[in-house]
Design an enzyme around this catalytic site. Structure first.
Site, PDB file in Angstrom:
ATOM      1  N   ASN A 298       0.820  -1.201   0.000  1.00 26.73           N
ATOM      2  CA  ASN A 298       0.000   0.000   0.000  1.00 26.73           C
ATOM      3  C   ASN A 298       0.864   1.267   0.000  1.00 26.73           C
ATOM      4  O   ASN A 298       2.074   1.226   0.207  1.00 26.73           O
ATOM      5  CB  ASN A 298      -0.911  -0.032   1.221  1.00 26.73           C
ATOM      6  CG  ASN A 298      -2.027   0.991   1.145  1.00 26.73           C
ATOM      7  OD1 ASN A 298      -2.400   1.450   0.065  1.00 26.73           O
ATOM      8  ND2 ASN A 298      -2.577   1.352   2.290  1.00 26.73           N
TER       9      ASN A 298
ATOM     10  N   GLY B 175      -6.093 -19.376  54.076  1.00 19.47           N
ATOM     11  CA  GLY B 175      -5.925 -18.054  54.670  1.00 19.47           C
ATOM     12  C   GLY B 175      -4.467 -17.643  54.615  1.00 19.47           C
ATOM     13  O   GLY B 175      -3.594 -18.409  54.196  1.00 19.47           O
TER      14      GLY B 175
ATOM     15  N   SER C  52      -3.023 -21.640  49.910  1.00 20.81           N
ATOM     16  CA  SER C  52      -3.790 -21.822  48.659  1.00 20.81           C
ATOM     17  C   SER C  52      -4.385 -20.493  48.199  1.00 20.81           C
ATOM     18  O   SER C  52      -5.601 -20.301  48.260  1.00 20.81           O
ATOM     19  CB  SER C  52      -4.875 -22.882  48.827  1.00 20.81           C
ATOM     20  OG  SER C  52      -5.670 -22.678  49.976  1.00 20.81           O
TER      21      SER C  52
END
EC number: 2.7.7.4
Length: 635
Positions: free
Chosen positions: A171, A474, A548
Site C-alpha cells: 500500500n 488463609g 492456597s
C-alpha cells in the site's frame, strides 16, 4: 435498512426496488476476508475505499463522512475513507483501529464480509478473532516501511489459522512514486519469509487505498504491473472448496430439540462431510451407534446435508446424546482422548500459569483443562524455537493440554471446528488463548482406568463415616495449622478416621521440588488436591492447612471431589494481624526483600467468595474455631 434509505450514486438501485436488489444478491457466493498488518498500513482506508467504490454507502452516511473528514483533515482529499470503518470514538480520535470492525458489501459477482483488524501489538488477540472465520487474508504493507515484526506476526497467525488464500497488498505506492523496484524488493523479502513459515503461495498487488490505484481497476501509475487489481481478484479468486465437505461426516450437537413426546432431534452445524437418511452414525465419546432417520431443516425434510449447514438430525434408535457430544460417520469416527499437544496463541495480559485449570471450549463442548509449561515459544521473526516457562500476551507456543475427561477431536489441519479451541479463565471469564490441536499424546491412548472390586463406598462404610475434605485457607499466620490440629484431635476423640495435610509438611517430601512462584503454587495445590481425593476414596476425613492463595486452584480441587465433600474454611485474619503474629519471621523477611513471592506482600491472596465457613480469628479462639468446623462436619 428502511425504504427511505438510498445508496450513493446507484446504477440501478432505488428505494422502491430494494427487494429486487436483495433477491439478486441472494444466491451469490460469499467471500469472508480480513485485512491485517502493522499500524498505519492503511487497512481501514482500503476497506472504506472498497465500500465507496462498490457503492455500498448510504447518502446520509456519505454526508456524515464528509463532515467528519473536514473535521479531521484529509490531505487535500474530500473523504477520509478510514472513517467509514473506524466506528469507535476512541478510534477516530487516535486514528487507529482498536476493535474488529465487520463490514458487508457486494458487487455484481460476489458478496463480501470483511473484517478490519487492529494493527497494534496489544490488540493482536482481536486480529485472531477476525481471522478465525476468514477464507482469505489481505496483508497490507506500507511501501515506505517494508516488512515489520507485526507483519510477520500476522502472517504467521494467518497461516496458523489455516487461511490459504493470501493477498500481499503493498500500500501507499503513491508515497514512493509508484516505484517498481520498491515493490519488487518488498515482494522478494516477503517471499523469503513466507517460505520459512510454510506459506506456499500469495498474490502481490501494488495499491494506494487513498488514491484508489489498483483497487477496482488497473492504474495508469503502475504500468509495469500486469496482474489483477484487488477487487476483481477478490471477485474471482477460487476459495479452496471446504475440504471438510469431502471428508467424513461430523456434527457437534448444539441443542437437543424436544418440542413434544413424538420428536427428539439433535441440532447443530455440520463441521465435516455429508449426511443422508439411512447413514450409520456413532455418537462420541460414548460410542453408541444408530442410523439417521430424518434430516430436518426450516424448509422441511432434506435428502442430504453438507458441511456448513445447520440442521436437526433424528436417529432410528433411542440412544443417549446431549449437547457437546459429536455425531460422526460410524465407519470413520473421530479420535477420543484427554491429552493433546497443541499450539497456543496467548491473548491475555496475565501470563499462562502452567497447571492452572481453565475452561476449554471446543465445538459445542466446554471442559476443564490444564496446560503444562510450554515445550517452546516461537520467535515470529526467525521461527526459532525458544525455551519458555510461560507465555505472555501475543506469544505463540507449543504445549501439552490435559482435559478432565475424554473429548472427541480432530487435528486443526484436518478440521478447524473440531481441532480449534479457546481457553477461558475460570475467575474472570476472559478468553485467554486460542489453540490448535496437533495430535493426541500417545500416553493418553495407553493409560486406562483399572476397575477395582472394592470402591470408596466400601472403604467409608468400614470406617462408619462419610469422607470429606476440610480445606482451611488463609494468610500465613492466620492460624490455619493450629486450628487444623485441634480439629483433628476433636475428631479423633469421636473415633473418626482422619489425616492432616499441612502446607509446610508436604514441602519436605511430596512437594520438595516446588518453589513459590505462581506456577509452583498452582502445582503444589494440584498435587495436594489429588492426594486428598485419593484419601477420600479410602474413606478418610482429610484436613488441609494451606495458604492456597488462588481461587482457581481451590475451585479445581472442589471440582474433583464428590458433591458436598469439599468444605472450604476461610480463616479470615487481616494482613496487619497476621503480620503482627509473624511466628516464623516470614513477613519481616518479605518486607526486607529477602523472601520473594510471599502471599500478602508481593504475591496476591484471593479471598474465597462463598466459603462453607468463614472464621474471624480476631473474634474467636482457635478452640472455638475448631469446634465450629467439627459441628459443621458432624451436626
Amino acid at each position: 435498512m428502511t425504504t427511505t434509505d438510498t445508496f450513493y450514486k446507484p446504477d440501478s438501485l432505488v428505494s422502491e426496488n430494494i427487494d429486487a436488489y436483495l433477491q439478486m444478491h441472494q444466491h451469490k457466493t460469499m467471500l469472508r476476508f480480513i485485512t491485517c498488518g502493522s499500524v498505519d498500513d492503511g487497512k481501514s482506508t482500503l476497506i472504506g475505499r472498497l465500500l465507496y467504490d462498490s457503492k455500498m454507502i448510504f447518502e446520509d452516511q456519505l454526508a456524515a463522512l464528509k463532515a467528519d473528514s473536514e473535521r479531521v483533515g484529509t490531505q487535500g482529499q474530500d473523504i477520509d475513507f478510514a472513517l467509514l470503518v473506524d466506528g469507535l470514538a476512541a478510534e477516530r480520535e487516535q486514528g487507529i483501529t482498536i476493535d474488529v470492525a465487520y463490514r458487508f458489501f457486494a458487487t455484481e459477482k460476489r458478496k463480501f464480509i470483511v473484517a478490519d483488524t487492529p494493527g497494534h501489538e496489544q490488540y493482536t488477540r482481536n486480529m485472531v478473532t477476525g481471522a478465525s472465520t476468514a477464507d482469505l487474508a489481505v496483508i497490507l504493507i506500507d511501501a515506505r516501511k517494508g516488512i515489520l515484526t507485526q507483519t510477520r506476526r500476522h502472517s504467521h497467525l494467518v497461516h496458523l489459522l489455516g487461511i490459504r488464500n493470501i493477498v500481499l497488498a503493498v500500500n501507499k505506492m503513491d508515497l514512493v512514486d509508484y516505484d517498481e523496484a520498491t515493490f519488487n524488493r518488498i515482494v522478494s523479502e516477503y517471499r523469503a519469509f513466507a517460505d520459512s513459515i510454510g506459506i506456499e503461495a500469495f498474490t502481490a498487488i501494488p495499491i494506494s487505498g487513498f488514491k484508489g490505484d489498483n483497487i477496482t481497476s488497473q492504474s495508469e501509475n503502475t504500468g509495469w504491473f500486469t496482474g489483477s487489481p484487488l477487487l476483481p481478484y477478490l471477485e474471482t479468486v477460487e476459495v479452496e472448496e471446504d475440504r471438510d465437505q469431502n471428508g467424513p461426516f461430523r456434527m457437534p450437537v448444539q441443542w437437543v430439540n424436544r418440542p413434544n413426546l413424538d420428536f427428539r432431534g439433535f441440532a447443530g452445524l455440520i463441521a465435516g462431510g455429508t449426511v443422508k437418511p439411512g447413514d450409520p452414525v456413532r455418537v462420541l465419546p460414548s460410542g453408541k451407534t444408530s442410523t439417521i432417520a430424518r434430516i430436518v431443516s426450516l424448509e422441511g425434510d432434506r435428502e442430504e446435508a453438507v458441511a456448513g449447514e445447520s440442521v436437526t438430525l433424528t436417529l432410528a434408535d433411542e440412544i443417549d446424546c446431549s449437547r457437546g457430544q459429536v455425531i460422526v460417520a460410524a465407519q470413520s469416527p473421530l479420535e477420543v482422548a484427554d491429552q493433546f499437544e497443541a499450539k497456543l496463541v496467548w491473548m491475555d495480559e496475565a501470563e499462562l500459569v502452567a497447571g492452572r485449570a481453565y475452561w476449554l471450549k471446543i465445538g459445542t463442548q466446554t471442559v476443564s483443562a490444564t496446560a503444562q509449561a510450554p515445550k517452546y515459544e516461537i520467535n515470529v521473526n526467525t521461527q526459532e524455537h525458544l525455551a519458555a516457562k510461560t507465555l505472555d500476551l501475543n506469544a505463540i507456543g507449543v504445549t501439552n493440554i490435559t482435559t478432565d475427561r475424554e473429548i472427541p477431536f480432530s487435528s486443526y489441519v484436518e478440521n478447524r471446528d473440531l481441532g480449534g479451541f479457546i481457553l477461558i479463565d475460570k475467575i474472570t471469564h476472559q478468553t485467554v488463548a486460542a489453540g490448535m490441536i496437533h495430535f493426541a499424546l500417545r500416553r493418553a491412548q495407553n493409560i486406562h482406568w483399572q476397575a477395582t472390586d472394592l470402591g470408596r463406598e466400601h472403604h467409608a462404610s468400614m470406617k462408619h463415616q462419610k469422607p470429606a475434605v476440610l480445606w482451611l485457607t488463609g494468610l500465613s499466620g492466620s492460624g490455619k495449622s493450629t486450628i487444623a490440629n485441634m480439629v483433628e484431635k476433636q475428631l479423633a476423640r469421636m473415633n473418626r478416621h482422619t489425616f492432616l495435610l499441612d502446607g509446610d509438611n508436604v514441602r519436605h517430601g511430596l512437594n520438595k521440588d516446588l518453589g513459590f512462584t505462581e506456577a509452583d503454587r498452582v502445582e503444589n495445590i494440584r498435587r495436594i488436591g489429588e492426594v486428598a481425593k485419593l484419601m477420600t476414596d479410602a474413606g478418610l476425613i482429610v484436613i488441609t492447612a494451606f495458604i492456597s492463595p488462588f481461587r482457581s486452584e481451590r475451585d479445581m480441587v472442589r471440582s474433583i471431589m464428590q458433591p458436598g465433600e469439599f468444605i472450604e474454611v476461610f480463616v479470615d485474619t487481616p494482613l496487619e494481624v497476621a503480620e503482627q503474629r509473624d511466628v516464623k519471621g516470614l513477613y519481616a523477611k518479605a518486607r526486607a526483600g529477602e523472601l520473594k513471592n510471599f502471599t500478602g506482600i508481593d504475591s496476591p491472596y484471593e479471598h474465597p467468595e462463598a466459603p462453607e465457613l468463614r472464621i474471624d480469628t480476631t473474634e474467636i479462639t482457635a478452640e472455638e474455631a475448631a469446634a465450629m468446623i467439627v459441628s459443621r462436619l458432624i451436626p
